[in-house]
Motif scaffolding. Structure first.
Motif, PDB file in Angstrom:
ATOM      1  N   ILE A   8       0.854  -1.186   0.000  1.00  0.00           N
ATOM      2  CA  ILE A   8       0.000   0.000   0.000  1.00  0.00           C
ATOM      3  C   ILE A   8       0.891   1.237   0.000  1.00  0.00           C
ATOM      4  O   ILE A   8       1.724   1.405   0.900  1.00  0.00           O
ATOM      5  CB  ILE A   8      -0.917   0.038   1.244  1.00  0.00           C
ATOM      6  CG1 ILE A   8      -1.791  -1.216   1.325  1.00  0.00           C
ATOM      7  CG2 ILE A   8      -1.774   1.300   1.242  1.00  0.00           C
ATOM      8  CD1 ILE A   8      -2.498  -1.368   2.664  1.00  0.00           C
ATOM      9  N   GLU A  10       0.270   5.043   0.205  1.00  0.00           N
ATOM     10  CA  GLU A  10      -0.811   5.988   0.504  1.00  0.00           C
ATOM     11  C   GLU A  10      -0.341   6.921   1.609  1.00  0.00           C
ATOM     12  O   GLU A  10       0.061   6.461   2.680  1.00  0.00           O
ATOM     13  CB  GLU A  10      -2.056   5.220   0.939  1.00  0.00           C
ATOM     14  CG  GLU A  10      -3.164   6.041   1.564  1.00  0.00           C
ATOM     15  CD  GLU A  10      -3.736   7.075   0.615  1.00  0.00           C
ATOM     16  OE1 GLU A  10      -3.531   8.281   0.886  1.00  0.00           O
ATOM     17  OE2 GLU A  10      -4.376   6.680  -0.378  1.00  0.00           O
ATOM     18  N   ILE A  19      -7.327   0.598   5.085  1.00  0.00           N
ATOM     19  CA  ILE A  19      -7.168  -0.409   4.036  1.00  0.00           C
ATOM     20  C   ILE A  19      -6.412  -1.621   4.577  1.00  0.00           C
ATOM     21  O   ILE A  19      -6.822  -2.769   4.372  1.00  0.00           O
ATOM     22  CB  ILE A  19      -6.427   0.188   2.822  1.00  0.00           C
ATOM     23  CG1 ILE A  19      -7.276   1.266   2.149  1.00  0.00           C
ATOM     24  CG2 ILE A  19      -6.080  -0.912   1.816  1.00  0.00           C
ATOM     25  CD1 ILE A  19      -6.519   2.053   1.085  1.00  0.00           C
ATOM     26  N   ASN A  22      -8.543  -3.828   6.900  1.00  0.00           N
ATOM     27  CA  ASN A  22      -9.519  -4.641   6.180  1.00  0.00           C
ATOM     28  C   ASN A  22      -8.852  -5.744   5.370  1.00  0.00           C
ATOM     29  O   ASN A  22      -9.397  -6.846   5.249  1.00  0.00           O
ATOM     30  CB  ASN A  22     -10.384  -3.756   5.285  1.00  0.00           C
ATOM     31  CG  ASN A  22     -11.458  -3.020   6.063  1.00  0.00           C
ATOM     32  OD1 ASN A  22     -12.502  -3.573   6.376  1.00  0.00           O
ATOM     33  ND2 ASN A  22     -11.200  -1.771   6.412  1.00  0.00           N
ATOM     34  N   LEU A  53      -1.268  -1.402  -4.232  1.00  0.00           N
ATOM     35  CA  LEU A  53      -2.308  -0.388  -4.266  1.00  0.00           C
ATOM     36  C   LEU A  53      -1.605   0.968  -4.182  1.00  0.00           C
ATOM     37  O   LEU A  53      -0.993   1.287  -3.158  1.00  0.00           O
ATOM     38  CB  LEU A  53      -3.274  -0.552  -3.086  1.00  0.00           C
ATOM     39  CG  LEU A  53      -3.980  -1.906  -2.962  1.00  0.00           C
ATOM     40  CD1 LEU A  53      -4.817  -1.940  -1.683  1.00  0.00           C
ATOM     41  CD2 LEU A  53      -4.853  -2.182  -4.176  1.00  0.00           C
ATOM     42  N   LEU A  80      -5.543   3.691  -6.380  1.00  0.00           N
ATOM     43  CA  LEU A  80      -6.577   4.196  -5.486  1.00  0.00           C
ATOM     44  C   LEU A  80      -6.303   5.685  -5.321  1.00  0.00           C
ATOM     45  O   LEU A  80      -5.356   6.066  -4.640  1.00  0.00           O
ATOM     46  CB  LEU A  80      -6.512   3.515  -4.115  1.00  0.00           C
ATOM     47  CG  LEU A  80      -6.837   2.031  -4.022  1.00  0.00           C
ATOM     48  CD1 LEU A  80      -6.634   1.539  -2.590  1.00  0.00           C
ATOM     49  CD2 LEU A  80      -8.273   1.782  -4.445  1.00  0.00           C
ATOM     50  N   LYS A 103     -11.420   7.519  -5.178  1.00  0.00           N
ATOM     51  CA  LYS A 103     -11.895   7.757  -3.813  1.00  0.00           C
ATOM     52  C   LYS A 103     -13.095   8.699  -3.848  1.00  0.00           C
ATOM     53  O   LYS A 103     -13.139   9.586  -4.708  1.00  0.00           O
ATOM     54  CB  LYS A 103     -10.788   8.392  -2.961  1.00  0.00           C
ATOM     55  CG  LYS A 103      -9.529   7.568  -2.824  1.00  0.00           C
ATOM     56  CD  LYS A 103      -8.477   8.373  -2.063  1.00  0.00           C
ATOM     57  CE  LYS A 103      -7.159   7.654  -1.961  1.00  0.00           C
ATOM     58  NZ  LYS A 103      -6.117   8.484  -1.320  1.00  0.00           N
ATOM     59  N   VAL A 107     -15.149  -0.479   0.823  1.00  0.00           N
ATOM     60  CA  VAL A 107     -14.127  -1.478   1.117  1.00  0.00           C
ATOM     61  C   VAL A 107     -14.453  -2.810   0.441  1.00  0.00           C
ATOM     62  O   VAL A 107     -13.571  -3.465  -0.126  1.00  0.00           O
ATOM     63  CB  VAL A 107     -13.966  -1.678   2.630  1.00  0.00           C
ATOM     64  CG1 VAL A 107     -13.061  -2.879   2.924  1.00  0.00           C
ATOM     65  CG2 VAL A 107     -13.379  -0.425   3.273  1.00  0.00           C
ATOM     66  N   LEU A 110     -13.488  -2.741  -3.118  1.00  0.00           N
ATOM     67  CA  LEU A 110     -12.040  -2.864  -3.246  1.00  0.00           C
ATOM     68  C   LEU A 110     -11.603  -4.317  -3.120  1.00  0.00           C
ATOM     69  O   LEU A 110     -10.806  -4.811  -3.923  1.00  0.00           O
ATOM     70  CB  LEU A 110     -11.342  -2.008  -2.188  1.00  0.00           C
ATOM     71  CG  LEU A 110      -9.813  -2.184  -2.083  1.00  0.00           C
ATOM     72  CD1 LEU A 110      -9.138  -1.801  -3.392  1.00  0.00           C
ATOM     73  CD2 LEU A 110      -9.263  -1.366  -0.920  1.00  0.00           C
TER      74      LEU A 110
END
Length: 220
Positions: A8, A10, A19, A22, A53, A80, A103, A107, A110
């Protein structure tokens, strides 16, 4: 069995942590970078990821610049991002990204898109074990305590979705879309009927929970 690893990138800490949380609930491993240049540097040492991501607007190195570096290691990419203009979408997809999600996003959507990309790019696991069940996706069979249980095709598909999203509530509308491939048209009775059959055939009344005013959750 080694978990699927997802990178990820981000810079919004709350979103990155949400994220990752989850993903871990869905049985993935997640590694977060908040800076594109740091992510690129980290990939030199560890590039054993099954998916990345990427946000577009991250410090150090933006997602579009990071994309070819990630792809050099054979890692599929989903963007994302808040950049919802057509030019950015085209740039991302033509650059080699597998998907482009704007965005804010749900979730569950995704997770479904991640599953779709992994199905295209990673050899699929043939079996999944949950509770006392072994689900064989190649043979389309279910064994409970080693004994095969006969399920109808849609019962099998419904169980597969619940098992892949164990401990997560899924609405009836999303189950209709994910299992039957149809959008919600005001009638979700078919989901309830098939849930009833799964509970009965597999003795899962205590594990397939009804989530009030929403749908169902398979609890392990």
């Amino acid at each position: 069995m080694q978990k699927t690893r997802i990178l990820i990138v981000e810079d919004e800490t709350a979103i990155a942590k949400m994220i990752a949380m989850n993903l871990r609930v869905a049985n993935y491993d997640a590694v977060i970078y908040e800076d594109g240049a740091e992510a690129a540097k980290g990939l030199e040492q560890d590039h054993a990821y099954d998916l990345a991501l990427l946000d577009v607007m991250v410090p150090g190195m933006d997602g579009f610049t990071l994309l070819p570096i990630v792809r050099e290691y054979g890692i599929p990419v989903i963007f994302l991002t808040a950049k919802d203009d057509l030019a950015s979408k085209i740039q991302g997809l033509k650059g080699g990204a597998e998907d482009y999600i704007v965005k804010p996003f749900e979730v569950l959507e995704l997770l479904v898109r991640i599953e779709k990309v992994l199905a295209r790019t990673k050899p699929e696991e043939h079996t999944l074990s949950v509770l006392n069940l072994e689900i064989d996706f190649e043979q389309h069979t279910v064994r409970q305590d080693g004994k095969e249980v006969s399920l109808k095709p849609m019962e099998f598909e419904l169980l597969a979705v619940l098992a892949r999203n164990k401990n997560r509530a899924i609405s009836r509308e999303n189950l209709l879309r994910m299992v039957w491939g149809v959008e919600y048209m005001g009638e979700t009775r078919t989901v309830d009927v098939h849930i009833g059959q799964l509970r009965k055939k597999l003795n899962l009344a205590e594990h397939i929970k009804t989530v009030s005013k929403l749908g169902y959750r398979l609890e392990e």
